[in-house]
Design a protein around this motif. Structure first.
Motif, PDB file in Angstrom:
ATOM      1  N   ARG A   1       0.854  -1.182   0.000  1.00 30.12           N
ATOM      2  CA  ARG A   1       0.000   0.000   0.000  1.00 30.12           C
ATOM      3  C   ARG A   1       0.890   1.231   0.000  1.00 30.12           C
ATOM      4  O   ARG A   1       2.005   1.209   0.510  1.00 30.12           O
ATOM      5  CB  ARG A   1      -0.913   0.032   1.227  1.00 30.12           C
ATOM      6  CG  ARG A   1      -1.953  -1.065   1.265  1.00 30.12           C
ATOM      7  CD  ARG A   1      -3.005  -0.848   0.177  1.00 30.12           C
ATOM      8  NE  ARG A   1      -4.026  -1.864   0.226  1.00 30.12           N
ATOM      9  CZ  ARG A   1      -4.043  -2.954  -0.530  1.00 30.12           C
ATOM     10  NH1 ARG A   1      -3.084  -3.185  -1.390  1.00 30.12           N
ATOM     11  NH2 ARG A   1      -5.030  -3.809  -0.445  1.00 30.12           N
TER      12      ARG A   1
ATOM     13  N   ASP B   1      -5.346  -6.488   6.739  1.00 22.99           N
ATOM     14  CA  ASP B   1      -6.542  -6.836   5.981  1.00 22.99           C
ATOM     15  C   ASP B   1      -6.267  -6.976   4.488  1.00 22.99           C
ATOM     16  O   ASP B   1      -7.065  -7.578   3.768  1.00 22.99           O
ATOM     17  CB  ASP B   1      -7.635  -5.787   6.203  1.00 22.99           C
ATOM     18  CG  ASP B   1      -8.185  -5.816   7.621  1.00 22.99           C
ATOM     19  OD1 ASP B   1      -8.032  -6.868   8.291  1.00 22.99           O
ATOM     20  OD2 ASP B   1      -8.760  -4.803   8.054  1.00 22.99           O
ATOM     21  N   ALA B   2      -5.154  -6.446   4.013  1.00 25.26           N
ATOM     22  CA  ALA B   2      -4.828  -6.499   2.585  1.00 25.26           C
ATOM     23  C   ALA B   2      -4.208  -7.830   2.158  1.00 25.26           C
ATOM     24  O   ALA B   2      -4.134  -8.113   0.972  1.00 25.26           O
ATOM     25  CB  ALA B   2      -3.866  -5.366   2.224  1.00 25.26           C
TER      26      ALA B   2
ATOM     27  N   MET C   1      -1.020   2.262   9.574  1.00 22.09           N
ATOM     28  CA  MET C   1      -1.349   1.362   8.470  1.00 22.09           C
ATOM     29  C   MET C   1      -1.433  -0.112   8.866  1.00 22.09           C
ATOM     30  O   MET C   1      -1.629  -0.958   8.014  1.00 22.09           O
ATOM     31  CB  MET C   1      -0.302   1.523   7.363  1.00 22.09           C
ATOM     32  CG  MET C   1      -0.348   2.849   6.657  1.00 22.09           C
ATOM     33  SD  MET C   1      -1.892   3.134   5.801  1.00 22.09           S
ATOM     34  CE  MET C   1      -1.796   1.897   4.528  1.00 22.09           C
TER      35      MET C   1
ATOM     36  N   THR D   1      -4.907  -1.745   7.951  1.00 20.29           N
ATOM     37  CA  THR D   1      -5.073  -1.816   6.502  1.00 20.29           C
ATOM     38  C   THR D   1      -4.178  -2.885   5.894  1.00 20.29           C
ATOM     39  O   THR D   1      -4.610  -3.643   5.021  1.00 20.29           O
ATOM     40  CB  THR D   1      -4.747  -0.440   5.876  1.00 20.29           C
ATOM     41  OG1 THR D   1      -5.553   0.546   6.498  1.00 20.29           O
ATOM     42  CG2 THR D   1      -4.986  -0.448   4.394  1.00 20.29           C
TER      43      THR D   1
END
Length: 162
Positions: free
Chosen positions: A40, A57-58, A51, A54
């Protein structure tokens, strides 16, 4: 023509190490071999610890033994920038064991056994000339090129093992 401070404005921020010039930071999760699992982009002034949720979960589902596919890694090794209760809580909520260096307590040398793998992956990503310097103004295009670079790296890593 756009002014220098509005180019790529969505995913850029003043870089604290480059005299405030706009910059982009790459956040990468890898496996223990250095194969990138998720990437990301954020502005250079964004704190790394923001982060964690995020990035966890990515990570896509991992292929493994029959049954429910594993969605996340078992452990997360991180440096002192992630030493916040929020980061540890986010890991535990996702059944990931946090191995985060503590500020003022642990020495960075112990973490170096695991951290160099991520640094090597970031170096592999930087070898793609298109990503060494950000030419794209649109954040989605730069994210797409970064994801493509990670896919090429993963493909090369898989060829080595097969």
């Amino acid at each position: 023509m756009a002014s220098p401070d509005t180019r790529g404005a969505k995913e850029t921020g003043p870089n604290p190490t480059d005299r405030g010039r706009p910059g982009t930071k790459r956040h990468v999760i890898t496996d223990r071999n250095g194969t990138p699992l998720a990437i990301r982009l954020t502005g250079a002034n964004r704190n790394d610890s923001m982060m964690v949720e995020t990035m966890l979960d990515a990570v896509p589902p991992l292929k493994g033994p029959p049954g429910r596919p594993r969605r996340r890694p078992g452990k997360l090794h991180a440096d002192k920038a992630y030493d916040h209760q929020r980061c540890r809580r986010e890991c535990r909520e996702r059944s990931v064991i946090p191995r985060i260096a503590r500020r003022g307590v642990e020495d960075s040398k112990r973490l170096g056994r695991h951290r160099w793998v991520v640094e090597r992956t970031l170096a592999w990503i930087s070898r793609f000339r298109r990503l060494t310097r950000r030419y794209e103004r649109r954040a989605d295009i730069h994210q797409a090129f970064s994801t493509l670079a990670c896919a090429i790296i993963a493909c090369r890593r898989l060829e080595r093992f097969c």
